[in-house]
Design an enzyme around this catalytic site. Sequence first.
Site, short mmCIF file in Angstrom:
data_model
loop_
_atom_site.label_atom_id
_atom_site.label_comp_id
_atom_site.label_asym_id
_atom_site.label_seq_id
_atom_site.Cartn_x
_atom_site.Cartn_y
_atom_site.Cartn_z
N GLY A 207 0.83 -1.20 0.00
CA GLY A 207 0.00 0.00 0.00
C GLY A 207 0.86 1.24 0.00
O GLY A 207 2.05 1.17 -0.30
N ASN A 208 0.28 2.38 0.31
CA ASN A 208 1.06 3.61 0.42
C ASN A 208 0.44 4.52 1.47
O ASN A 208 -0.59 4.18 2.05
CB ASN A 208 1.17 4.30 -0.95
CG ASN A 208 -0.19 4.63 -1.51
OD1 ASN A 208 -0.92 5.42 -0.96
ND2 ASN A 208 -0.55 3.98 -2.63
N HIS A 209 1.06 5.67 1.70
CA HIS A 209 0.66 6.53 2.83
C HIS A 209 -0.50 7.47 2.51
O HIS A 209 -0.80 8.34 3.32
CB HIS A 209 1.85 7.37 3.28
CG HIS A 209 2.94 6.57 3.90
ND1 HIS A 209 2.75 5.83 5.04
CD2 HIS A 209 4.24 6.38 3.54
CE1 HIS A 209 3.88 5.23 5.36
NE2 HIS A 209 4.80 5.53 4.46
#
Length: 403
Positions: A207-209
């Site tokens: 995923g990412n932030h």
Amino acid sequence: MLQGKKILLGVTGSIAAYKSLLLVRLLVREGAAVRVIQTPASRDFVTPLSLATLSKNPVHSDLFAGDTWANHVELGRWADVFVIAPLSCNTLAKMANGLCDNLLLATYLSAICPVLAAPAMDEDMWRHRATQDNLQRIRGFGNQVIPVEKGELASGLFGDGRMAEPETIVEFIRSILLERKDELAGRKALVTAGPTYEAIDPVRFIGNHSSGKMGIAIAEELAARGAQVHLVLGPSSLAVEGDGITLHRVTSAEEMHRVALAEFAAADIAILAAAVADYKPVERAPEKIKKKDGNLVLELTRTPDILRTLGGLKKPGQTLVGFALETTDGRSYALDKLRSKNADWIVLNTLSDNGAGFGFDTNKITIFGNDGSELAFEKKPKQQVAKDIVDTVIGRNPFVKRL
Ligand code: CTP
């Protein structure tokens, strides 16, 4: 301009009360008539004399002065909007519970105009469940809450809780009093927001932030102007507000692609703000992967590029807007994405700008148009950035002349 608008300003006891002086000044400069109510506690932070001088009107503070009764009903009926800035934790709690032990609260309870509140407090107070519940409650009563900003706090700590800057509060007042409500009535919009999660096994993902904040703000802005919005939101813990938003919660890039594709056909405008994962594991392990000695190699494969797909399907009359989040060479990558993905606009934000990008409440953007236009904006709260983006892509930004 707020010429002739009647603004009632409520000032409560908070260090941020010093900013209400500047707020009064800005409003008076715009031609608004300003009357001020102070809570008794706020007098320790800012004097009635200063507020009276700047507003050019006597300041109201007491429910009873001598043997005269202050007419809170008259004040509440006079105003076009009642702005409470700063809103302290204490006054918030009283508003949430209908308490009425001073003139400001009596006026609040009897006001028939829109109420706008700009909270100010330290981060720990801001995050407390009681505060968040109280905010939820006053929103539920129909009041509008201006988001707090992140920054240095009176305690010396750094975090959420700073009152919005006076210029931002003026923008919110404008957006309430200078209606843009029906500007996009009858138009359909598609917005993607948030991250995507690509499963590795039942408990892990890539995923990412991304928090989804920017895309949600855009969806809310489009809906506030009357558009029917389909918001396709990846995993995000944020709440979505606003009538006119149909929320599609998705997890992976593939799911986001599928929903976006289905909704794009009817959309007049599509703004793709999601931080879509570009790769996913070739295989999703059916059971949790157990650790072993040595390295683990994960084979990844590309996910569908939603912006590129929609760019290929775009028909005349549809407006397609993409984002570019870059760490280097932002301008050239943004221009490249504009061309290669057949977008009408690309909104560039660079992680190297302090206070821009994932997780922040603010963003600093440059918008590139396929007509060669290039617009750089100051760092602003994401709600204001959303307004700039929408203004620009629907042709309401006076600085952009579309072909
Ligand atoms: N985007 C998309 N689908 C993807 C990847 C990106 O729709 N699978 C969209 C994003 O929502 C954004 C734009 O494309 O509007 C740019 O995303 P970004 O990840 O910055 O660029 P990429 O095209 O993925 O290129 P690169 O990773 O090489 O920077």
